[in-house]
Design an enzyme around this catalytic site. Structure first.
Site, PDB file in Angstrom:
ATOM      1  CB  THR A 191       0.873  -0.148  -5.322  1.00 34.81           C
ATOM      2  OG1 THR A 191      -0.243  -0.850  -4.818  1.00 34.81           O
ATOM      3  CG2 THR A 191       0.446   0.886  -6.329  1.00 34.81           C
TER       4      THR A 191
ATOM      5  CG  HIS B  47      -3.996  -6.034  -8.901  1.00 36.46           C
ATOM      6  ND1 HIS B  47      -4.362  -5.827  -7.587  1.00 36.46           N
ATOM      7  CD2 HIS B  47      -4.497  -4.973  -9.595  1.00 36.46           C
ATOM      8  CE1 HIS B  47      -5.048  -4.691  -7.495  1.00 36.46           C
ATOM      9  NE2 HIS B  47      -5.148  -4.155  -8.695  1.00 36.46           N
TER      10      HIS B  47
ATOM     11  CE1 TYR C 198      -0.854  -4.631  -7.079  1.00 40.78           C
ATOM     12  CE2 TYR C 198      -1.547  -2.439  -7.734  1.00 40.78           C
ATOM     13  CZ  TYR C 198      -1.757  -3.575  -6.991  1.00 40.78           C
ATOM     14  OH  TYR C 198      -2.839  -3.653  -6.167  1.00 40.78           O
TER      15      TYR C 198
ATOM     16  CB  SER D 101      -3.362  -0.561   1.408  1.00 40.71           C
ATOM     17  OG  SER D 101      -3.280  -0.530  -0.001  1.00 40.71           O
TER      18      SER D 101
ATOM     19  NE  ARG E 181      -4.671   0.549  -7.149  1.00 39.75           N
ATOM     20  CZ  ARG E 181      -5.173  -0.294  -6.250  1.00 39.75           C
ATOM     21  NH1 ARG E 181      -4.669  -0.331  -5.030  1.00 39.75           N
ATOM     22  NH2 ARG E 181      -6.159  -1.116  -6.574  1.00 39.75           N
TER      23      ARG E 181
ATOM     24  N   GLY F 115       0.772  -1.234   0.000  1.00 41.72           N
ATOM     25  CA  GLY F 115       0.000   0.000   0.000  1.00 41.72           C
ATOM     26  C   GLY F 115       0.797   1.274   0.000  1.00 41.72           C
ATOM     27  N   GLY F 116       0.235   2.257   0.636  1.00 38.68           N
ATOM     28  CA  GLY F 116       0.814   3.582   0.595  1.00 38.68           C
ATOM     29  C   GLY F 116       0.102   4.499  -0.379  1.00 38.68           C
TER      30      GLY F 116
ATOM     31  NE  ARG G 241     -10.551  -5.081  -8.235  1.00 38.58           N
ATOM     32  CZ  ARG G 241      -9.749  -4.558  -7.298  1.00 38.58           C
ATOM     33  NH1 ARG G 241     -10.190  -3.601  -6.535  1.00 38.58           N
ATOM     34  NH2 ARG G 241      -8.523  -5.005  -7.145  1.00 38.58           N
TER      35      ARG G 241
ATOM     36  CG  ASP H 176      -4.842  -8.547  -1.448  1.00 40.54           C
ATOM     37  OD1 ASP H 176      -3.602  -8.561  -1.589  1.00 40.54           O
ATOM     38  OD2 ASP H 176      -5.570  -7.667  -1.935  1.00 40.54           O
TER      39      ASP H 176
END
Ligand code: ZN
Length: 376
Positions: free
Chosen positions: A98, A194, A129, A288, A162, A67-68, A226, A284
């Site tokens: 990411t 992903h 990613y 994040s 992303r 994340g971030g 999702r 997962d």
């Protein structure tokens, strides 16, 4: 040696009441009754009121954190061994996400060795990613061939704001590099994908499969639950022979935005005639879990939990009517087969002694054995 006396065994198929003997980290015998053992050499394990099942295989965990997306303060923490123990997970696949700048493959490998020392089994994907990919040796093929823990590449992001917006030719090239690395080193060379929530959904994978000789089974797309539309696209992908994975970590807000919970997605796919061998769940963990508004602004961020894997398996059984065998298969045998981990995911002679005792009535995790040792 340890002997699970008269255990009700789901291997993950239900094989009935058996004596299961383990030694040297392996399952060495499964019989109706094992007699005449030197009692001073054997630890007898009581299985009353419990079922014996394979240790869970979690095919996607951000073991070094992830994340971030909301800035440095939103970077998520590393996975702790306790998360695996609480959730009955004995094998994890560690991935970057990411951020492949402040999180490195070197760090990923170091963390995977640390978790191994703490008792569980860990494999990793090279890459992240992004495209062009990050590697350790400079080549995806070489990473998979030369670094034991690397069993594929991923999670490569597609259909996501992303992602690196890579095209079919670029993805074909990546997949063939992973595939060749796998072929030459006796691994699957899995390409973990992903999938984000953009409208292209799985079309890039279909393009690659149509335009190249890469089989659909090289790809292992995740986050297929999702939203409703992506789940439908996933069912079509599976009908063409592909594997699909559902993410168990979620939040109320993400569900309210249209995510189908993993347990429900599993039940729906089985009802749609997809075989359980093509269906998996993963946590997962430590990802994040960002929520963006319609303008793309980050409005909430939580952290994925490894324990959600077990919780979703239980939910699939108790709330959505999935059989214990199928629910277990989606987090044991199916991911182990897809990833090419031949010694994992089943209770069978010569496989690793990765075992969970679950309570018979509510499927709670009672004790966890990894490579023959109890994890506490
Ligand atoms: Zn992802």
């Amino acid at each position: 040696m340890k002997l699970f006396k008269q255990a009700n065994v789901y291997a993950p198929e239900h094989i009935g009441v058996k004596d299961v003997l383990i030694s040297g980290g392996k399952i060495i015998a499964i019989k109706d009754k094992i007699g005449s053992l030197d009692e001073s050499l054997v630890e007898f394990i009581d299985t009353e009121g419990k079922i014996l099942v394979p240790g869970f295989v979690d095919s996607l965990v951000h073991i070094t954190g992830g994340g971030g997306e909301g800035g440095y303060a939103t970077r998520t923490p590393e996975m702790e061994i306790q998360d695996a123990i609480l959730g009955g997970v004995t094998t994890v696949i560690g991935v970057l996400g990411t951020d492949s700048i402040t999180r490195s493959l070197e760090n990923l490998l170091a963390k995977s060795h640390a978790l191994e020392e703490q008792g569980i089994s860990v494999y990793c994907y090279t890459g992240s990613y992004h495209f062009p990919v990050v590697t350790i040796t400079g080549s995806v093929t070489k990473d998979i061939m030369m670094i034991e823990k690397f069993i594929g590449i991923g999670e490569v992001a597609i259909s996501d704001h992303r992602s690196s917006q890579l095209n079919a030719q670029e993805l074909s090239r990546l997949a063939s590099e992973a595939r060749i690395g796998g072929m030459l080193s006796g691994k699957k060379g899995v390409v973990s994908i992903h999938v984000g929530d953009e409208s292209e959904e799985l079309s890039l994978l279909h393009q690659v499969v149509e335009q190249s000789d890469i089989p659909i089974t090289q790809f292992y797309p995740t986050h297929i639950n999702r939203n409703r539309s992506l789940l439908n696209a996933g069912i079509e992908f599976a009908k063409q022979g592909g594997f699909i994975d559902f993410t168990t970590s979620t939040t109320e807000q993400i569900l309210a935005q249209g995510e189908v919970c993993a347990a429900k997605a599993l039940a729906e796919c089985l009802n749609a005639g997809i075989t359980i061998n093509q269906l998996t769940m993963s946590s997962d963990g430590n990802a994040s879990l960002p929520v963006f508004d319609l303008q793309g602004n980050l409005i909430d961020l939580q952290v994925g939990r490894v324990t959600s894997l077990h919780q979703s398996m239980v939910k699939a059984v108790l709330q959505y009517g999935v059989s214990i065998e199928d629910a277990l298969t989606s987090i044991t045998k199916s991911p182990a087969n897809i990833l090419g981990l031949n010694h994992k995911g089943r209770i069978q002679v010569n496989r690793d002694a990765d075992l969970n005792l679950l309570s018979e009535d509510n499927l709670n995790v009672c004790s966890v054995y990894a490579k023959g040792e109890i994890l506490t």
